[in-house]
Design a protein around this motif. Sequence first.
Motif, short mmCIF file in Angstrom:
data_model
loop_
_atom_site.label_atom_id
_atom_site.label_comp_id
_atom_site.label_asym_id
_atom_site.label_seq_id
_atom_site.Cartn_x
_atom_site.Cartn_y
_atom_site.Cartn_z
N ARG A 50 31.43 7.43 14.12
CA ARG A 50 31.23 6.31 15.04
C ARG A 50 31.67 6.71 16.44
O ARG A 50 32.50 7.60 16.62
N GLN A 51 31.09 6.02 17.39
CA GLN A 51 31.41 6.30 18.78
C GLN A 51 31.46 4.98 19.55
O GLN A 51 30.45 4.28 19.64
N GLU A 76 35.14 9.48 22.28
CA GLU A 76 34.47 10.58 21.59
C GLU A 76 34.02 10.12 20.21
O GLU A 76 34.54 9.16 19.65
N ARG A 77 33.05 10.82 19.69
CA ARG A 77 32.58 10.52 18.35
C ARG A 77 33.68 10.87 17.35
O ARG A 77 34.28 11.95 17.43
N TYR A 91 26.88 6.47 13.20
CA TYR A 91 25.87 7.49 12.94
C TYR A 91 26.06 8.07 11.55
O TYR A 91 27.20 8.34 11.14
N PRO A 129 32.55 16.79 13.73
CA PRO A 129 31.11 16.57 14.00
C PRO A 129 30.31 17.87 14.03
O PRO A 129 29.14 17.88 13.65
N TRP A 176 21.46 14.44 12.37
CA TRP A 176 22.05 13.17 12.78
C TRP A 176 20.98 12.08 12.83
O TRP A 176 19.84 12.32 13.25
N GLY A 219 21.76 6.19 14.91
CA GLY A 219 22.88 5.29 15.17
C GLY A 219 22.52 3.84 15.01
O GLY A 219 21.38 3.43 15.28
#
Length: 126
Positions: free
Chosen positions: A37-38, A43-44, A94, A110, A116, A119
């Motif tokens: 998640r972001q 940051e992710r 994501y 990541p 990917w 999202g």
Amino acid sequence: VQLQAFGGGLVQAGGSLRLSCAASGRTASGYVMGWFRQAPGEEREFVAAIRWSAGTTFYADSVKGRFTISRDNAKNMVYLQMSSLKPEDTAVYYCAASSLRIIASMIRLPSSYVYWGQGTLVTVSS
């Protein structure tokens, strides 16, 4: 491998939501499927992951006990059941997939994931 995440939305704090991720294309038993998640300006970050064949699960400390990751091998689906949601869970979520086996110490990175999804936004109101 193509990934499509869906199921996000607006929910009140304390509520629940289930995210789904559909995987298509070539998948392999050694894959790891993950959720990240972001949040805006952040940051992710890792949320949860599951080994596609063995079903072994991994969680971030911040969601342990509240979120559950699962998969349906026959349908090529991965799910993230989120409960007791908090405003700080608000983020774009994501789904991701590896192309190789990942050792446990690398599962939260990541950079370990090659594929990917687009999202899906989860908003938790207070």
